[in-house]
Design an enzyme around this catalytic site. Sequence first.
Site, PDB file in Angstrom:
ATOM      1  N   LYS A 206      22.663  18.105  -0.188  1.00 51.01           N
ATOM      2  CA  LYS A 206      23.419  19.346  -0.424  1.00 51.01           C
ATOM      3  C   LYS A 206      23.600  19.656  -1.910  1.00 51.01           C
ATOM      4  O   LYS A 206      23.480  18.785  -2.769  1.00 51.01           O
ATOM      5  CB  LYS A 206      24.780  19.284   0.296  1.00 51.01           C
ATOM      6  CG  LYS A 206      24.623  19.478   1.805  1.00 51.01           C
ATOM      7  CD  LYS A 206      25.949  19.587   2.524  1.00 51.01           C
ATOM      8  CE  LYS A 206      25.687  19.751   4.031  1.00 51.01           C
ATOM      9  NZ  LYS A 206      26.946  19.798   4.807  1.00 51.01           N
ATOM     10  N   ARG A 240      25.803  11.956   8.626  1.00 48.47           N
ATOM     11  CA  ARG A 240      24.700  12.842   9.045  1.00 48.47           C
ATOM     12  C   ARG A 240      23.698  12.963   7.903  1.00 48.47           C
ATOM     13  O   ARG A 240      24.047  13.479   6.843  1.00 48.47           O
ATOM     14  CB  ARG A 240      25.302  14.205   9.417  1.00 48.47           C
ATOM     15  CG  ARG A 240      24.325  15.230   9.944  1.00 48.47           C
ATOM     16  CD  ARG A 240      25.051  16.535  10.244  1.00 48.47           C
ATOM     17  NE  ARG A 240      24.139  17.549  10.726  1.00 48.47           N
ATOM     18  CZ  ARG A 240      23.405  18.322   9.934  1.00 48.47           C
ATOM     19  NH1 ARG A 240      23.492  18.212   8.631  1.00 48.47           N
ATOM     20  NH2 ARG A 240      22.587  19.219  10.455  1.00 48.47           N
TER      21      ARG A 240
HETATM   22  C1  PT1 Z   1      27.793  19.088   8.273  1.00 51.94           C
HETATM   23  C2  PT1 Z   1      26.690  19.950   8.557  1.00 51.94           C
HETATM   24  C3  PT1 Z   1      26.417  20.215   9.931  1.00 51.94           C
HETATM   25  N1  PT1 Z   1      25.922  20.515   7.587  1.00 51.94           N
HETATM   26  C4  PT1 Z   1      28.214  18.861  10.555  1.00 51.94           C
HETATM   27  N2  PT1 Z   1      27.194  19.657  10.904  1.00 51.94           N
HETATM   28  C5  PT1 Z   1      24.915  21.333   7.943  1.00 51.94           C
HETATM   29  N3  PT1 Z   1      28.997  18.306  11.531  1.00 51.94           N
HETATM   30  C6  PT1 Z   1      24.651  21.599   9.290  1.00 51.94           C
HETATM   31  C7  PT1 Z   1      24.456  23.070   0.377  1.00 51.94           C
HETATM   32  O1  PT1 Z   1      25.499  23.283  -0.270  1.00 51.94           O
HETATM   33  O2  PT1 Z   1      28.129  18.786   7.027  1.00 51.94           O
HETATM   34  N4  PT1 Z   1      28.531  18.579   9.266  1.00 51.94           N
HETATM   35  N5  PT1 Z   1      25.396  21.044  10.254  1.00 51.94           N
HETATM   36  C8  PT1 Z   1      24.070  21.967   6.846  1.00 51.94           C
HETATM   37  N6  PT1 Z   1      24.857  22.866   6.060  1.00 51.94           N
HETATM   38  C9  PT1 Z   1      24.721  22.972   4.673  1.00 51.94           C
HETATM   39  C10 PT1 Z   1      25.817  23.357   3.898  1.00 51.94           C
HETATM   40  C11 PT1 Z   1      23.526  22.659   4.043  1.00 51.94           C
HETATM   41  C12 PT1 Z   1      25.731  23.394   2.514  1.00 51.94           C
HETATM   42  C13 PT1 Z   1      23.418  22.716   2.652  1.00 51.94           C
HETATM   43  C14 PT1 Z   1      24.522  23.068   1.877  1.00 51.94           C
HETATM   44  O3  PT1 Z   1      23.374  22.822  -0.168  1.00 51.94           O
END
Ligand code: PT1
Length: 266
Positions: A206, A240
Amino acid sequence: MGILNVTPDSFSDGGRFLSRDAALARAEKMLADGADMIDIGGESTRPGAPPVPLDEELERVVPIVEALRAVHMPISVDTYKPAVMRAALDAGADMINDIWGLRQEGALEAVRDSGCGLCVMHMLGEPRTMQLHEPFYDDVVGDVRAFFSERLGALAQAGIAKERVSLDPGYGFGKTVEHNYALLAHLRATLPIGTNFPLLAGMSRKSMLGAITGRGAGERLAASVAAAVCAAERGAAIIRVHDVAETVDALKVWEATKNAAPGGHH
Ligand code: PT1
């Protein structure tokens, strides 16, 4: 928890059966590398990502749940749509991972009777716009804890047993870099007082890691592994990740420190 994206861009194969096989192979590799569960997602929820229509998400997710189920893999499905939850559970999913924390109309009812595991994640705003305006919290850890308490109340009211629930502060979902690191440093403090729910942490690749290292999305492996170890040390029960083998190695080293006596004997 190993991440399995089943969006059209996630597998270069094009054809549907090819991508089903590619998804199955990737899941099998993650399990062999030490993952305990596969998290299937049919809609990207990273900042700015567009929503996916219901029928499209069903077409992507359900065949993969069936394929993984057929070989007895533990399956989580990353969705906030009640219709996808129902279809995934009918197809044999073990857990529903909801970035909306079961706040969408009909979500509580969709999961209530199945006995499936649940992940209730905190998010401020919605994926398309959550990072556009500077997110604001009075006290981010306290605000996330209050959110968890409110959701736990709603789940209890719906008749959902608390043994089914894990909680996730939602790294990158309507948070500044400072908010994200406050939630990492004080992860356990997000738990409602007197509770001990399993905490799930997802920071893999991230932007909060890019902000510290200056590295782009494709070069955040070391930072992701460090974040995973940090989260484990601070109480995460489920992590995760995309890079299962590397994370499992790091967590094995971290775990070895837990049983080590000062004298070096068992
Ligand atoms: C998470 C999560 C998810 N993240 C759970 N499920 C994502 N339970 C998808 C960035 O800032 O943390 N917990 N499902 C993916 N979401 C992101 C959010 C991907 C922010 C990238 C960023 O780069």
